[in-house]
Motif scaffolding. Structure first.
Motif, PDB file in Angstrom:
ATOM      1  N   ALA A 146       0.842  -1.205   0.000  1.00  0.00           N
ATOM      2  CA  ALA A 146       0.000   0.000   0.000  1.00  0.00           C
ATOM      3  C   ALA A 146       0.873   1.249   0.000  1.00  0.00           C
ATOM      4  CB  ALA A 146      -0.925  -0.011   1.216  1.00  0.00           C
ATOM      5  N   TYR A 147       1.982   1.210   0.710  1.00  0.00           N
ATOM      6  CA  TYR A 147       2.914   2.342   0.701  1.00  0.00           C
ATOM      7  C   TYR A 147       3.499   2.555  -0.688  1.00  0.00           C
ATOM      8  CZ  TYR A 147       7.185   5.012   1.618  1.00  0.00           C
ATOM      9  OH  TYR A 147       8.185   5.950   1.580  1.00  0.00           O
ATOM     10  N   LEU A 148       3.926   1.484  -1.328  1.00  0.00           N
ATOM     11  CA  LEU A 148       4.496   1.599  -2.671  1.00  0.00           C
ATOM     12  C   LEU A 148       3.477   2.131  -3.672  1.00  0.00           C
ATOM     13  CD1 LEU A 148       6.596  -1.689  -2.980  1.00  0.00           C
ATOM     14  CD2 LEU A 148       7.453   0.615  -2.598  1.00  0.00           C
ATOM     15  N   HIS A 149       2.234   1.675  -3.563  1.00  0.00           N
ATOM     16  CA  HIS A 149       1.206   2.034  -4.546  1.00  0.00           C
ATOM     17  C   HIS A 149       0.607   3.409  -4.303  1.00  0.00           C
ATOM     18  CE1 HIS A 149       0.212  -2.473  -5.537  1.00  0.00           C
ATOM     19  NE2 HIS A 149       1.450  -2.143  -5.805  1.00  0.00           N
ATOM     20  N   HIS A 150       0.487   3.819  -3.049  1.00  0.00           N
ATOM     21  CA  HIS A 150      -0.312   5.001  -2.757  1.00  0.00           C
ATOM     22  C   HIS A 150       0.417   6.117  -2.020  1.00  0.00           C
ATOM     23  CE1 HIS A 150      -3.666   2.445  -3.900  1.00  0.00           C
ATOM     24  NE2 HIS A 150      -3.355   1.588  -2.959  1.00  0.00           N
ATOM     25  N   GLU A 151       1.512   5.813  -1.323  1.00  0.00           N
ATOM     26  CA  GLU A 151       2.068   6.810  -0.414  1.00  0.00           C
ATOM     27  C   GLU A 151       3.487   7.234  -0.705  1.00  0.00           C
ATOM     28  OE1 GLU A 151       1.493   5.745   3.749  1.00  0.00           O
ATOM     29  OE2 GLU A 151      -0.020   4.299   3.142  1.00  0.00           O
ATOM     30  N   CYS A 152       4.294   6.386  -1.338  1.00  0.00           N
ATOM     31  CA  CYS A 152       5.722   6.670  -1.401  1.00  0.00           C
ATOM     32  C   CYS A 152       6.023   7.801  -2.366  1.00  0.00           C
ATOM     33  CB  CYS A 152       6.503   5.420  -1.780  1.00  0.00           C
ATOM     34  SG  CYS A 152       6.317   4.922  -3.488  1.00  0.00           S
ATOM     35  N   LEU A 153       7.299   8.195  -2.402  1.00  0.00           N
ATOM     36  CA  LEU A 153       7.718   9.379  -3.143  1.00  0.00           C
ATOM     37  C   LEU A 153       7.449   9.263  -4.632  1.00  0.00           C
ATOM     38  CD1 LEU A 153      11.128   9.719  -1.296  1.00  0.00           C
ATOM     39  CD2 LEU A 153       8.982  10.855  -0.756  1.00  0.00           C
ATOM     40  N   GLU A 154       7.609   8.073  -5.166  1.00  0.00           N
ATOM     41  CA  GLU A 154       7.249   7.822  -6.558  1.00  0.00           C
ATOM     42  C   GLU A 154       6.457   6.520  -6.609  1.00  0.00           C
ATOM     43  OE1 GLU A 154       9.996   8.047  -9.660  1.00  0.00           O
ATOM     44  OE2 GLU A 154      10.759  10.018  -9.122  1.00  0.00           O
ATOM     45  N   TRP A 155       5.399   6.545  -7.385  1.00  0.00           N
ATOM     46  CA  TRP A 155       4.515   5.386  -7.484  1.00  0.00           C
ATOM     47  C   TRP A 155       5.305   4.205  -8.037  1.00  0.00           C
ATOM     48  CZ3 TRP A 155       1.500   3.543 -12.022  1.00  0.00           C
ATOM     49  CH2 TRP A 155       0.506   2.629 -11.658  1.00  0.00           C
ATOM     50  N   VAL A 156       5.340   3.094  -7.307  1.00  0.00           N
ATOM     51  CA  VAL A 156       6.160   1.941  -7.678  1.00  0.00           C
ATOM     52  C   VAL A 156       5.309   0.679  -7.717  1.00  0.00           C
ATOM     53  CG1 VAL A 156       8.064   0.453  -6.969  1.00  0.00           C
ATOM     54  CG2 VAL A 156       8.276   2.928  -6.722  1.00  0.00           C
ATOM     55  N   ILE A 157       5.424  -0.071  -8.789  1.00  0.00           N
ATOM     56  CA  ILE A 157       4.838  -1.404  -8.880  1.00  0.00           C
ATOM     57  C   ILE A 157       5.974  -2.392  -8.681  1.00  0.00           C
ATOM     58  CG2 ILE A 157       3.445  -2.975 -10.258  1.00  0.00           C
ATOM     59  CD1 ILE A 157       2.622  -0.626 -11.980  1.00  0.00           C
ATOM     60  N   HIS A 158       5.809  -3.321  -7.756  1.00  0.00           N
ATOM     61  CA  HIS A 158       6.879  -4.271  -7.453  1.00  0.00           C
ATOM     62  C   HIS A 158       7.078  -5.250  -8.597  1.00  0.00           C
ATOM     63  CE1 HIS A 158       9.067  -7.582  -5.627  1.00  0.00           C
ATOM     64  NE2 HIS A 158       9.355  -6.796  -4.603  1.00  0.00           N
ATOM     65  N   CYS A 159       6.015  -5.866  -9.054  1.00  0.00           N
ATOM     66  CA  CYS A 159       6.003  -6.775 -10.207  1.00  0.00           C
ATOM     67  C   CYS A 159       6.556  -8.171  -9.926  1.00  0.00           C
ATOM     68  CB  CYS A 159       6.757  -6.191 -11.413  1.00  0.00           C
ATOM     69  SG  CYS A 159       5.999  -4.691 -12.050  1.00  0.00           S
ATOM     70  N   ASP A 160       7.029  -8.438  -8.728  1.00  0.00           N
ATOM     71  CA  ASP A 160       7.509  -9.792  -8.437  1.00  0.00           C
ATOM     72  C   ASP A 160       7.288 -10.122  -6.960  1.00  0.00           C
ATOM     73  OD1 ASP A 160       8.546 -12.271  -8.962  1.00  0.00           O
ATOM     74  OD2 ASP A 160      10.645 -11.636  -8.919  1.00  0.00           O
ATOM     75  N   VAL A 161       6.059  -9.953  -6.494  1.00  0.00           N
ATOM     76  CA  VAL A 161       5.719 -10.246  -5.101  1.00  0.00           C
ATOM     77  C   VAL A 161       5.584 -11.763  -4.950  1.00  0.00           C
ATOM     78  CG1 VAL A 161       4.030  -9.912  -3.262  1.00  0.00           C
ATOM     79  CG2 VAL A 161       4.524  -8.046  -4.863  1.00  0.00           C
ATOM     80  N   LYS A 162       6.377 -12.326  -4.071  1.00  0.00           N
ATOM     81  CA  LYS A 162       6.357 -13.768  -3.799  1.00  0.00           C
ATOM     82  C   LYS A 162       7.036 -13.999  -2.450  1.00  0.00           C
ATOM     83  CE  LYS A 162      10.664 -14.485  -6.406  1.00  0.00           C
ATOM     84  NZ  LYS A 162      11.308 -15.210  -7.525  1.00  0.00           N
ATOM     85  N   PRO A 163       6.826 -15.162  -1.822  1.00  0.00           N
ATOM     86  CA  PRO A 163       7.433 -15.416  -0.513  1.00  0.00           C
ATOM     87  C   PRO A 163       8.948 -15.279  -0.510  1.00  0.00           C
ATOM     88  CG  PRO A 163       5.701 -17.020  -0.933  1.00  0.00           C
ATOM     89  CD  PRO A 163       5.879 -16.240  -2.200  1.00  0.00           C
ATOM     90  N   GLY A 164       9.592 -15.578  -1.621  1.00  0.00           N
ATOM     91  CA  GLY A 164      11.045 -15.453  -1.687  1.00  0.00           C
ATOM     92  C   GLY A 164      11.527 -14.020  -1.628  1.00  0.00           C
ATOM     93  N   ASN A 165      10.644 -13.064  -1.921  1.00  0.00           N
ATOM     94  CA  ASN A 165      11.003 -11.641  -1.850  1.00  0.00           C
ATOM     95  C   ASN A 165      10.443 -10.968  -0.596  1.00  0.00           C
ATOM     96  OD1 ASN A 165      12.608 -11.374  -4.112  1.00  0.00           O
ATOM     97  ND2 ASN A 165      10.884 -10.991  -5.485  1.00  0.00           N
TER      98      ASN A 165
END
Length: 629
Positions: A452-471
């Protein structure tokens, strides 16, 4: 978007056209949502606009003209020059600005802006506080209030007294000259006297203050909440703050950087109760005004003197001290390749390897244990790479792995992260040393907060694109931290969309739109998050791409899981959640929390991305069952 100035970081406000049919800037905060441009005191026609706007179009042409169907028009001062590069930017501080590129200096110059005074931006300072243009915005607390969280003006000011004042309690009113708080009016009255306005506030226990202004006629507003306060010499009215008569109001505090400076402000006050009050405005106005101006002047002098002191101290200091000074001010720094080669003992201990490169354990000269990632296939120039990683380095959230610095020398591109001793989530979730339920729920809500921070709050809008348990890495308290959240941004720079789609993502966690060439949005992370939380509940991987040997040859573990659970729910089975949760827990889990996570996870993995929730709403759903036992 860049780091916000000293008054605190704002959530970037939306520039909207949808609901009002004319261009607006809206502050959408946790407590309030309000329009601040154009001037909210006037209707569209009073602002030179129209909401009879069926086409809802706007054009910014190469000559420097902006024209919209709501009648908003403006032009750059260098209008007509074709070779000038211009950009219209929604800036971090809540202002809309037009920039022109100066070809001689290479600098972007502001050629137009929606608001000339930033204190008119709603949300600049938090509740109860006052914004002053000096000329940069400064936040301060009015008499009787103190900053809620030092260094964070987003939280505003809190009263130093019981904020609920009964009608029988004797109170006084402190004059705040040329100050107003926008909105939240309990009552409105025009062509009234000052005493009548004060009685109106005294008769309402909800009244925190009243505004009395003379701009052709006497106007009275009583205030139930003190939001969006600002002080301007051009404002033709004053705020009269309601305080207990016993409360001492001998200090006025203003902001200098992140420090609160308090000065004496010997102001007379108006005493009021249902039966007695008197008033002496002239001396109060000028004593308060000069005290306020003197305090601001003193702060500016201290700022200049401090700057010179640091400048001369820097010139006379050895390089080692200078490096230490910069390190204290900013933990994020640039490393040399030699430093990191030595720290990792020539990249000896490999912690893991992914599509973007290998990670090695290292120990810096200050004895910090770090994880050093050697990036592969990163062909950006040094300036571009520095611009990207410096932005990522400024992102700070408890559920993101902290980046301490980087190295960019020749072909070498390395990132330095904090070291997480408990390694990744998959090593605990899918192993005999499985996680207890409280740690699983902590992981689900922490990952959601980080995204939610990456998508809505951080300094630049960031999509992670590789969310998984290993990350997802775990600290010593099993608090989850998302890793590699900046690599999608670094990988995308200079590449086309197809290259980008090939670089990012792990099969089984990838949203369907990756395969269908739809535009990539934050909803791809939502999908991946759904897979992860379902695995957290189930305790086994659901991300196997295709399960062979079944009648439905193209059905994945995830598809089958969702299909079976939906069928059980539709059939009204009451024990379905017990059948879904990891049996290794032996029934030691919170049924309500588990149900919420599974239902949330299934909504996140909807094939139609428009049906998936946002990460903000996912956080809210989990918070609602956080304290359930």
């Amino acid at each position: 978007m860049l780091m916000a100035p000293s008054y605190g970081r704002l959530t970037p406000p939306p520039l909207m056209l949808e609901e009002q049919s004319f261009w607006t800037l809206i502050y959408d905060g946790p407590d309030i949502s309000s329009i601040y441009w154009p001037n909210p005191d006037f209707n569209p026609f009073g602002n030179g606009r129209t909401n009879y706007n069926s086409s809802r179009t706007a054009v910014f042409d190469e000559m420097g003209h902006f024209i919209s169907s709501d009648l908003l028009q403006f032009s750059a001062p260098d209008t007509g020059l074709l070779r000038i590069k211009r950009r219209l930017t929604m800036d971090h501080d809540g202002n809309l600005r037009l920039y022109s590129l100066n070809n001689e200096t290479g600098l972007w110059v502001i050629s137009w802006q929606a608001l000339s005074q930033l204190c008119n931006v709603h949300g600049i300072c938090g509740i109860n506080s006052i914004c002053v243009n000096t000329p940069d915005p400064k936040c301060s607390c009015p008499p009787g209030y103190e900053i809620t969280e030092p260094g964070n003006w987003n939280k505003g000011c809190k009263p130093m007294f019981n904020s609920t004042l009964s009608q029988s309690q004797q109170v006084k009113f402190v004059l705040l000259p040329h100050v107003d708080y926008w909105g939240f009016d309990l009552n409105y009255s025009d062509s009234t006297t000052f005493n009548s306005c004060m009685k109106l506030c005294l008769g309402d226990y909800r009244c925190k203050a009243f505004s009395y202004r003379l701009d052709g006629r006497a106007i009275c507003y009583t205030k139930g909440v003190l939001f969006n306060g600002y002080q301007s010499p051009s404002f033709p009215g004053n705020i009269y703050l309601r305080l207990p008569v016993s409360f001492e109001t001998s200090q006025l505090c203003i902001l200098n950087g992140t420090d609160l400076i308090c000065q004496s402000a010997e102001s007379e006050t108006t005493i009021g109760s249902p039966s007695m009050y008197n008033f002496n405005t002239k001396r109060t106005r000028w004593v308060y005004f000069y005290s306020f101006a003197s305090a601001i002047g003193l702060v500016e002098i201290l700022f200049v003197v401090s700057g010179w002191w640091f400048l001369f101290r820097k010139r006379g200091s050895p390089n080692l001290a200078e490096d230490g000074y910069h390190l204290v001010l900013s933990p994020f720094r640039r490393f040399t390749y030699t430093e990191l080669k030595k720290a990792t003992n020539n990249f000896k201990e490999e912690l893991g390897r992914g599509g973007s490169g290998a990670v090695y354990k290292g120990i810096l000269t200050d004895e910090r244990v770090v994880a050093v990632k050697r990036l592969e296939n990163m062909n950006q120039g040094e300036d571009v790479f520095w611009a990207e990683v410096s932005t990522i380095g400024k992102m700070n959230h408890m559920n993101l792995v902290r980046m301490w610095g980087f190295c960019s020398e020749g072909k070498h591109r390395l990132l330095v992260y904090e070291y997480m001793e408990y390694q990744s989530l998959d090593k605990h979730l899918f192993s005999p040393t499985f996680l207890e339920w409280k740690d699983r729920f902590k992981a689900a809500i922490g990952i959601a907060k980080g995204l939610a921070y990456l998508h809505h709050e951080c300094l630049e809008w960031v999509i992670h694109c590789d969310v998984k348990p290993g990350n997802i890495l775990l600290d010593s308290e099993f608090e989850p931290k998302i890793a590699d959240f900046g690599l999608a941004k670094l990988s995308q720079r200079g590449g086309n969309s197809s290259d980008f789609s090939q670089i990012r993502g792990t099969k089984g966690y990838m949203a369907p739109e990756w395969a269908t060439n739809l535009p990539i949005t934050a909803k791809v992370d939502v999908y991946s998050y759904g897979v992860v939380v379902l695995e957290i509940v189930k305790g086994i991987p659901l991300s196997n791409w295709v399960i062979e040997g079944r009648e439905e040859d193209d059905e994945s573990d995830l598809t089958r899981f969702v299909r079976v659970v939906k069928r059980k729910i539709q059939c009204g089975e009451t024990s379905w959640i017990e059948e879904v949760v990891d049996p290794r827990l032996n029934g030691q889990f919170n049924r309500s929390q588990a149900t919420t996570i599974v239902e949330l996870g299934m909504s996140c993995v909807e094939e139609d991305r428009n049906k998936r929730p946002t990460m903000d709403s996912a956080v809210q759903a989990l918070l609602e069952c956080l304290d359930e036992s």
